[in-house]
Write a protein that holds these residues in place. Sequence first.
Motif, PDB file in Angstrom:
ATOM      1  N   ALA A 173     -12.190 -19.813  20.300  1.00 49.09           N
ATOM      2  CA  ALA A 173     -13.049 -18.624  20.229  1.00 49.09           C
ATOM      3  C   ALA A 173     -12.577 -17.662  19.148  1.00 49.09           C
ATOM      4  O   ALA A 173     -13.370 -17.201  18.311  1.00 49.09           O
ATOM      5  N   TYR A 174     -11.276 -17.338  19.143  1.00 44.63           N
ATOM      6  CA  TYR A 174     -10.779 -16.368  18.167  1.00 44.63           C
ATOM      7  C   TYR A 174     -10.580 -16.976  16.779  1.00 44.63           C
ATOM      8  O   TYR A 174     -10.304 -16.246  15.824  1.00 44.63           O
ATOM      9  N   ASN A 175     -10.755 -18.300  16.683  1.00 49.87           N
ATOM     10  CA  ASN A 175     -10.788 -18.943  15.368  1.00 49.87           C
ATOM     11  C   ASN A 175     -12.220 -19.160  14.882  1.00 49.87           C
ATOM     12  O   ASN A 175     -12.422 -19.737  13.802  1.00 49.87           O
ATOM     13  N   ASP A 176     -13.184 -18.721  15.665  1.00 48.92           N
ATOM     14  CA  ASP A 176     -14.590 -18.801  15.278  1.00 48.92           C
ATOM     15  C   ASP A 176     -14.833 -17.831  14.114  1.00 48.92           C
ATOM     16  O   ASP A 176     -14.733 -16.618  14.281  1.00 48.92           O
ATOM     17  N   ARG A 177     -15.138 -18.359  12.959  1.00 46.93           N
ATOM     18  CA  ARG A 177     -15.291 -17.519  11.772  1.00 46.93           C
ATOM     19  C   ARG A 177     -16.502 -16.603  11.853  1.00 46.93           C
ATOM     20  O   ARG A 177     -16.614 -15.645  11.080  1.00 46.93           O
ATOM     21  N   GLU A 178     -17.410 -16.878  12.783  1.00 49.61           N
ATOM     22  CA  GLU A 178     -18.594 -16.035  12.916  1.00 49.61           C
ATOM     23  C   GLU A 178     -18.383 -14.881  13.893  1.00 49.61           C
ATOM     24  O   GLU A 178     -19.193 -13.952  13.930  1.00 49.61           O
ATOM     25  N   LEU A 179     -17.306 -14.910  14.681  1.00 46.34           N
ATOM     26  CA  LEU A 179     -17.118 -13.907  15.722  1.00 46.34           C
ATOM     27  C   LEU A 179     -16.915 -12.514  15.147  1.00 46.34           C
ATOM     28  O   LEU A 179     -17.631 -11.568  15.512  1.00 46.34           O
ATOM     29  N   LEU A 180     -15.924 -12.340  14.282  1.00 45.88           N
ATOM     30  CA  LEU A 180     -15.636 -11.004  13.760  1.00 45.88           C
ATOM     31  C   LEU A 180     -16.804 -10.434  12.961  1.00 45.88           C
ATOM     32  O   LEU A 180     -17.180  -9.271  13.172  1.00 45.88           O
ATOM     33  N   PRO A 181     -17.431 -11.205  12.053  1.00 42.11           N
ATOM     34  CA  PRO A 181     -18.608 -10.649  11.358  1.00 42.11           C
ATOM     35  C   PRO A 181     -19.706 -10.237  12.325  1.00 42.11           C
ATOM     36  O   PRO A 181     -20.385  -9.218  12.104  1.00 42.11           O
ATOM     37  N   TRP A 182     -19.900 -11.026  13.390  1.00 37.42           N
ATOM     38  CA  TRP A 182     -20.927 -10.655  14.372  1.00 37.42           C
ATOM     39  C   TRP A 182     -20.564  -9.329  15.049  1.00 37.42           C
ATOM     40  O   TRP A 182     -21.420  -8.439  15.177  1.00 37.42           O
ATOM     41  N   LEU A 183     -19.326  -9.185  15.484  1.00 33.97           N
ATOM     42  CA  LEU A 183     -18.907  -7.952  16.127  1.00 33.97           C
ATOM     43  C   LEU A 183     -19.099  -6.758  15.190  1.00 33.97           C
ATOM     44  O   LEU A 183     -19.648  -5.729  15.586  1.00 33.97           O
ATOM     45  N   LEU A 184     -18.639  -6.892  13.962  1.00 33.49           N
ATOM     46  CA  LEU A 184     -18.689  -5.778  13.021  1.00 33.49           C
ATOM     47  C   LEU A 184     -20.123  -5.431  12.608  1.00 33.49           C
ATOM     48  O   LEU A 184     -20.371  -4.321  12.117  1.00 33.49           O
ATOM     49  N   ALA A 185     -21.048  -6.353  12.819  1.00 34.64           N
ATOM     50  CA  ALA A 185     -22.452  -6.081  12.481  1.00 34.64           C
ATOM     51  C   ALA A 185     -23.163  -5.277  13.559  1.00 34.64           C
ATOM     52  O   ALA A 185     -24.272  -4.762  13.328  1.00 34.64           O
ATOM     53  N   GLN A 186     -22.548  -5.157  14.734  1.00 38.17           N
ATOM     54  CA  GLN A 186     -23.194  -4.459  15.844  1.00 38.17           C
ATOM     55  C   GLN A 186     -22.984  -2.946  15.714  1.00 38.17           C
ATOM     56  O   GLN A 186     -21.921  -2.489  15.355  1.00 38.17           O
ATOM     57  N   LYS A 187     -24.025  -2.222  16.036  1.00 41.80           N
ATOM     58  CA  LYS A 187     -23.973  -0.752  15.947  1.00 41.80           C
ATOM     59  C   LYS A 187     -24.922  -0.139  16.973  1.00 41.80           C
ATOM     60  O   LYS A 187     -26.059  -0.572  17.102  1.00 41.80           O
ATOM     61  N   GLN A 188     -24.439   0.847  17.712  1.00 41.09           N
ATOM     62  CA  GLN A 188     -25.302   1.539  18.661  1.00 41.09           C
ATOM     63  C   GLN A 188     -26.345   2.373  17.914  1.00 41.09           C
ATOM     64  O   GLN A 188     -26.064   2.923  16.857  1.00 41.09           O
TER      65      GLN A 188
ATOM     66  N   ASP B  78     -28.250  -2.920  26.859  1.00 41.37           N
ATOM     67  CA  ASP B  78     -28.243  -2.559  25.441  1.00 41.37           C
ATOM     68  C   ASP B  78     -26.943  -2.944  24.737  1.00 41.37           C
ATOM     69  O   ASP B  78     -26.750  -2.597  23.566  1.00 41.37           O
ATOM     70  N   VAL B  79     -26.044  -3.638  25.436  1.00 42.23           N
ATOM     71  CA  VAL B  79     -24.772  -4.071  24.849  1.00 42.23           C
ATOM     72  C   VAL B  79     -24.851  -5.577  24.579  1.00 42.23           C
ATOM     73  O   VAL B  79     -24.811  -6.377  25.515  1.00 42.23           O
ATOM     74  N   PRO B  80     -24.963  -5.998  23.334  1.00 38.59           N
ATOM     75  CA  PRO B  80     -25.025  -7.434  23.033  1.00 38.59           C
ATOM     76  C   PRO B  80     -23.719  -8.137  23.427  1.00 38.59           C
ATOM     77  O   PRO B  80     -22.635  -7.550  23.352  1.00 38.59           O
ATOM     78  N   VAL B  81     -23.850  -9.394  23.823  1.00 35.27           N
ATOM     79  CA  VAL B  81     -22.698 -10.178  24.294  1.00 35.27           C
ATOM     80  C   VAL B  81     -22.637 -11.501  23.539  1.00 35.27           C
ATOM     81  O   VAL B  81     -23.652 -12.190  23.378  1.00 35.27           O
ATOM     82  N   ARG B  82     -21.427 -11.837  23.092  1.00 38.20           N
ATOM     83  CA  ARG B  82     -21.159 -13.170  22.519  1.00 38.20           C
ATOM     84  C   ARG B  82     -20.000 -13.735  23.338  1.00 38.20           C
ATOM     85  O   ARG B  82     -18.843 -13.359  23.139  1.00 38.20           O
ATOM     86  N   ALA B  83     -20.305 -14.605  24.291  1.00 38.05           N
ATOM     87  CA  ALA B  83     -19.319 -15.096  25.251  1.00 38.05           C
ATOM     88  C   ALA B  83     -18.876 -16.518  24.913  1.00 38.05           C
ATOM     89  O   ALA B  83     -19.590 -17.270  24.239  1.00 38.05           O
ATOM     90  N   TYR B  84     -17.684 -16.871  25.439  1.00 36.69           N
ATOM     91  CA  TYR B  84     -17.087 -18.186  25.191  1.00 36.69           C
ATOM     92  C   TYR B  84     -16.473 -18.715  26.483  1.00 36.69           C
ATOM     93  O   TYR B  84     -15.928 -17.945  27.286  1.00 36.69           O
ATOM     94  N   HIS B  85     -16.526 -20.066  26.659  1.00 35.77           N
ATOM     95  CA  HIS B  85     -15.924 -20.681  27.844  1.00 35.77           C
ATOM     96  C   HIS B  85     -15.754 -22.178  27.609  1.00 35.77           C
ATOM     97  O   HIS B  85     -16.538 -22.792  26.873  1.00 35.77           O
ATOM     98  N   GLY B  86     -14.753 -22.754  28.234  1.00 37.56           N
ATOM     99  CA  GLY B  86     -14.568 -24.200  28.213  1.00 37.56           C
ATOM    100  C   GLY B  86     -15.229 -24.828  29.435  1.00 37.56           C
ATOM    101  O   GLY B  86     -15.148 -24.273  30.535  1.00 37.56           O
TER     102      GLY B  86
END
Length: 240
Positions: free
Chosen positions: A224-239, A175-183
């Motif tokens: 990853a931390y310059n991904d402009r979609e990362l923070l909005p995605w995180l802040l949109a998540q809610k239990q 139930d915990v969504p994941v947005r992962a990054y890797h080279g």
Amino acid sequence: MTITRRQLLTTTPVLLSACAALPPAPPQGLAAGEQRPWQLEGVRFWIWLPREYGQRTEAWPLLVFLHGSGERGTDMEKVKVHGPPKLVAQGADYPCIVVSPQLEDNLRWDPERLHKLLAALKARLNIDPRRCLGTGLSLGGFGVWQWACAHPRDLAAIAPVCGYGDPAKVAAMRDVPVRAYHGDQDSVVPLAPHAACVEALRAAGGTASLTIYPGVGHDSWTPAYNDRELLPWLLAQKQT
């Protein structure tokens, strides 16, 4: 002027309502719009309070950032070399509380210690318990996977960067969504185990994505931390 008992009874609820509506002030030693060092439960960390903290009654999302192995020790400035604490130090205006703890030398991130730290933060700050989020790079990437597996109700979502968990345990955090990054050229932490974790979580019914950066080595945290979609995605998540 004499105040009658009737007047007192009719005005008291109004006064109590006004007091209840006052937004909570920052704890002593902290200030809204500044990143400052703090300590709880024996853990040292940087904490950023949004500029409007203390001006509104609504609870704030919390983002916990876990650093990599190279930032361990006692020099807290090292924690600000990557990720959210670095961006905050450079002037980023995060619309959430950001907590960036530091590990002592030779230690790894302990889910139980993080669980206790989260409880202490919730008790002292105006945090929305449904919007606590985790991210981390390298050793911190391992840390957020392990934390979410051990205490899946702690976090509404995680964003691990170049770090992976145990595919056999990820069903616990379905139930915990994941947005992962890797080279794809990471020679320090291989890509394949991270991809296996993401696939295992999907197979268990979870939601997970993996962004792979072609030609990038271990430093996948910069894009990853310059991904402009990362923070909005995180802040949109809610239990729920």
